[in-house]
Design a protein around this motif. Structure first.
Motif, PDB file in Angstrom:
ATOM      1  N   ASN A 149       7.521  -3.561  -0.661  1.00 54.16           N
ATOM      2  CA  ASN A 149       6.571  -2.506  -0.331  1.00 54.16           C
ATOM      3  C   ASN A 149       6.940  -1.966   1.049  1.00 54.16           C
ATOM      4  O   ASN A 149       6.987  -2.717   2.028  1.00 54.16           O
ATOM      5  CB  ASN A 149       5.143  -3.049  -0.326  1.00 54.16           C
ATOM      6  CG  ASN A 149       4.114  -1.943  -0.181  1.00 54.16           C
ATOM      7  OD1 ASN A 149       4.148  -1.144   0.746  1.00 54.16           O
ATOM      8  ND2 ASN A 149       3.177  -1.893  -1.115  1.00 54.16           N
ATOM      9  N   CYS A 150       7.176  -0.673   1.131  1.00 50.36           N
ATOM     10  CA  CYS A 150       7.671  -0.074   2.371  1.00 50.36           C
ATOM     11  C   CYS A 150       6.564   0.251   3.367  1.00 50.36           C
ATOM     12  O   CYS A 150       6.858   0.611   4.511  1.00 50.36           O
ATOM     13  CB  CYS A 150       8.454   1.203   2.054  1.00 50.36           C
ATOM     14  SG  CYS A 150       9.906   0.941   1.007  1.00 50.36           S
ATOM     15  N   GLN A 151       5.309   0.142   2.949  1.00 48.64           N
ATOM     16  CA  GLN A 151       4.201   0.564   3.802  1.00 48.64           C
ATOM     17  C   GLN A 151       4.191  -0.127   5.170  1.00 48.64           C
ATOM     18  O   GLN A 151       4.042   0.528   6.194  1.00 48.64           O
ATOM     19  CB  GLN A 151       2.875   0.363   3.070  1.00 48.64           C
ATOM     20  CG  GLN A 151       1.658   0.924   3.793  1.00 48.64           C
ATOM     21  CD  GLN A 151       1.043  -0.083   4.743  1.00 48.64           C
ATOM     22  OE1 GLN A 151       1.080  -1.282   4.472  1.00 48.64           O
ATOM     23  NE2 GLN A 151       0.501   0.383   5.851  1.00 48.64           N
ATOM     24  N   LEU A 211       6.499   6.192   2.946  1.00 51.24           N
ATOM     25  CA  LEU A 211       5.993   5.721   4.234  1.00 51.24           C
ATOM     26  C   LEU A 211       7.086   5.142   5.117  1.00 51.24           C
ATOM     27  O   LEU A 211       6.848   4.839   6.292  1.00 51.24           O
ATOM     28  CB  LEU A 211       4.889   4.674   4.019  1.00 51.24           C
ATOM     29  CG  LEU A 211       3.653   5.175   3.280  1.00 51.24           C
ATOM     30  CD1 LEU A 211       2.630   4.061   3.142  1.00 51.24           C
ATOM     31  CD2 LEU A 211       3.041   6.380   3.979  1.00 51.24           C
ATOM     32  N   LEU A 212       8.289   4.969   4.567  1.00 54.05           N
ATOM     33  CA  LEU A 212       9.401   4.444   5.362  1.00 54.05           C
ATOM     34  C   LEU A 212      10.088   5.601   6.086  1.00 54.05           C
ATOM     35  O   LEU A 212      11.157   6.059   5.705  1.00 54.05           O
ATOM     36  CB  LEU A 212      10.386   3.691   4.459  1.00 54.05           C
ATOM     37  CG  LEU A 212      11.584   3.061   5.164  1.00 54.05           C
ATOM     38  CD1 LEU A 212      11.157   2.027   6.185  1.00 54.05           C
ATOM     39  CD2 LEU A 212      12.533   2.439   4.137  1.00 54.05           C
ATOM     40  N   GLU A 419      -0.301   6.326   6.864  1.00 53.58           N
ATOM     41  CA  GLU A 419      -0.496   4.961   6.374  1.00 53.58           C
ATOM     42  C   GLU A 419      -1.933   4.741   5.909  1.00 53.58           C
ATOM     43  O   GLU A 419      -2.189   4.004   4.958  1.00 53.58           O
ATOM     44  CB  GLU A 419      -0.151   3.945   7.467  1.00 53.58           C
ATOM     45  CG  GLU A 419       1.326   3.748   7.691  1.00 53.58           C
ATOM     46  CD  GLU A 419       1.613   2.696   8.743  1.00 53.58           C
ATOM     47  OE1 GLU A 419       0.692   1.916   9.062  1.00 53.58           O
ATOM     48  OE2 GLU A 419       2.745   2.649   9.255  1.00 53.58           O
ATOM     49  N   LEU A 420      -2.877   5.390   6.602  1.00 51.98           N
ATOM     50  CA  LEU A 420      -4.285   5.202   6.269  1.00 51.98           C
ATOM     51  C   LEU A 420      -4.635   5.788   4.914  1.00 51.98           C
ATOM     52  O   LEU A 420      -5.641   5.400   4.300  1.00 51.98           O
ATOM     53  CB  LEU A 420      -5.157   5.833   7.362  1.00 51.98           C
ATOM     54  CG  LEU A 420      -4.953   5.239   8.766  1.00 51.98           C
ATOM     55  CD1 LEU A 420      -5.705   6.061   9.801  1.00 51.98           C
ATOM     56  CD2 LEU A 420      -5.411   3.798   8.810  1.00 51.98           C
TER      57      LEU A 420
END
Length: 486
Positions: A149-151, A211-212, A419-420
């Motif tokens: 998961n890249c988050q 998100l990355l 991210e949020l």
């Protein structure tokens, strides 16, 4: 010690405990009962006076009275049997057809799985790859699934290290490279080495790939570089076997920022995952009913959970979370059945606490980013307005100046706010300012921004900003006016 002293002292039992001396007159009053019987009566009386149960008693009781019989079925990330998969026939068929060449000794295409959160992307790719692992094992083929998961990952270097760790854990090998102190290129080499030693074919599953972002070089985000390297690794013979990359995202527009070489190399087949409707959500929950005891659910529980989840944009993950939460609440209260009241109360707790608890756990920089963004919505003269990222960043800069905090770049500010969106606090969209005006992100709150600001203001570093509400309102509207003039 004299015999009289021994008689007056507590007597030690063989199991290391103590037993109090029983007086003769106690025995007489008991009608000739033995000392052990009198002592037992004393223990019973003590239990009545002190009703505290042992840990073992509480654990045993919980196990016997729980409404659950298989709680794993209502964990959203559990890989479930294919007969439990609902409303995703087309997506399932597409993913199967794309990955089937692996079983025939051929390289499968890369894939882009996209759609809103909780719509089954991870579920489908996980279910299919799980079956491929079993089929390949039966043929003596070594099929590897490298899923990250890249988050929470900030840079390309961290992403490559995470891939190395994931492969090493899967095959039981040493990681072989330190997290810091060596080049990203060295980590890539170790990744390829592990794959060549242990897999005949491999699929990289990159969840929340958009998100990355990382530190951009020449405006190329980190995910662009990662997709380029992984999707071409077999063509350059760095990986000897067959390689496929599956990117999962809520926002397919991230592909607009991908480098031309990466786009050409990745060149994915698209699989779209729409929201679930109320009927599908209800069927999903019915297919996990056996997580509970047969008589543990009242008739209106599943329809109500499905209705609440349908209001949350068809998110199956939220439906399953609420289903499990209602059961947990029934267990906590020692109730034998899950009722509509448990569902409603669990939903209220989710609505009230999820976002605010999340806010409390953010780093200071993320709190500042969220506070600044929320301030634009709360203090704008136009009610219910969305937040253009250039304006949010200006307010972020103002706040960091006021509290003398480190100031991140606009790119980092946008990354923090995006991210949020994965937690359902904010929705994001990409906007254009017209020819030559460039692109920007626009943020819209899906939870109460004022409540978030109040919770963030509890942080001692930010409480002073809350006292400057009038000044902050002036700054917000000045920046909005300037933005719309451009």
């Amino acid at each position: 010690m004299t015999s009289g002293e021994q008689d007056g002292a507590d007597q030690f039992t063989l199991d290391g405990g103590t037993r109090s001396r029983v007086d003769d007159d106690q025995i007489e009053m008991s009608g000739g009962a033995s000392a052990d019987e009198v002592a037992a009566e004393g223990r019973d009386a003590s239990t009545e006076e002190n009703p505290q149960r042992s840990i073992r008693d509480m654990l045993d009781d919980d196990g016997e009275s729980s409404v659950f019989v298989n709680r794993d079925l209502v964990e959203p990330d559990t890989i479930i049997d294919e007969e439990r998969i609902v409303g995703r026939d087309d997506q399932l068929e597409s993913v199967v057809s794309f990955l089937k060449p692996t079983l025939q000794g051929n390289r499968p295409p890369n894939m882009l799985l996209y759609g809103p959160a909780g719509t089954g992307k991870s579920l489908i790719i996980g279910a299919v790859t799980h079956q491929i692992i079993e089929l390949c094992n039966s043929k003596g083929e070594r099929f590897g699934v490298v899923d990250i998961n890249c988050q929470p990952i900030n840079t390309l270097d961290q992403a490559v290290y995470e891939l190395v760790q994931t492969v090493a854990k899967d095959v039981g090998a040493e990681v072989g490279v330190p997290e810091t102190g060596v080049s990203t290129k060295r980590k890539y080499r170790r990744l390829y080495e592990l794959i060549n030693d242990h897999y005949d074919s491999v699929i990289f599953i990159l969840d929340e790939i958009d998100l990355l972002v990382g530190r951009r070089a020449n405006d190329e985000p980190a995910y662009s570089k990662l997709l380029y390297q992984l999707s071409r690794a077999s063509n350059t013979n760095e990986i000897e076997g067959r390689v496929s990359v599956a990117a999962l995202t809520n926002d397919p527009k991230f592909m607009e920022d991908i480098d031309g070489r990466a786009e050409s190399s990745f060149n994915p087949r698209d699989v779209y995952f729409p929201d679930y409707d109320a009927t599908q959500l209800r069927e999903i929950l019915e297919n996990r009913r056996d997580a509970f005891r047969r008589d543990a659910l009242e008739d209106d529980v599943i329809p109500l959970v499905a209705a609440f989840a349908a209001q949350s944009h068809g998110d199956a993950r939220k439906a399953i979370d609420l289903f499990r939460g209602a059961g947990d609440l029934a267990d906590e209260r020692g109730d034998g059945r899950v009722t509509e009241d448990h569902v409603r109360e669990s939903q209220e707790e989710i609505d009230k606490d999820r976002s605010l608890k999340l806010v409390e756990g953010l780093t200071t920089q993320k709190k500042i980013s969220l506070y600044a963004t929320a301030a634009v919505t709360c203090h704008s003269d136009q009610t219910g307005s969305s937040v253009p990222s250039p304006v949010g960043f200006k307010i972020y800069q103002w706040v960091t100046d006021e509290i003398d905090a480190d100031q991140m770049t606009r790119e980092t500010y946008v990354k923090y706010v995006k991210e949020l969106s994965t937690y359902g606090l904010i929705s994001t969209s990409r906007k254009s300012r017209g020819r030559g005006g460039g692109m920007y992100m626009e943020f819209t709150f899906t939870s109460d921004p004022e409540a978030m600001m109040k919770r963030i203001a509890d942080d001692t570093r930010l409480e002073g900003i809350a006292e400057q509400e009038d000044l902050l309102r002036t700054v917000v509207n000045a920046q909005l006016t300037e933005f719309h003039r451009q």
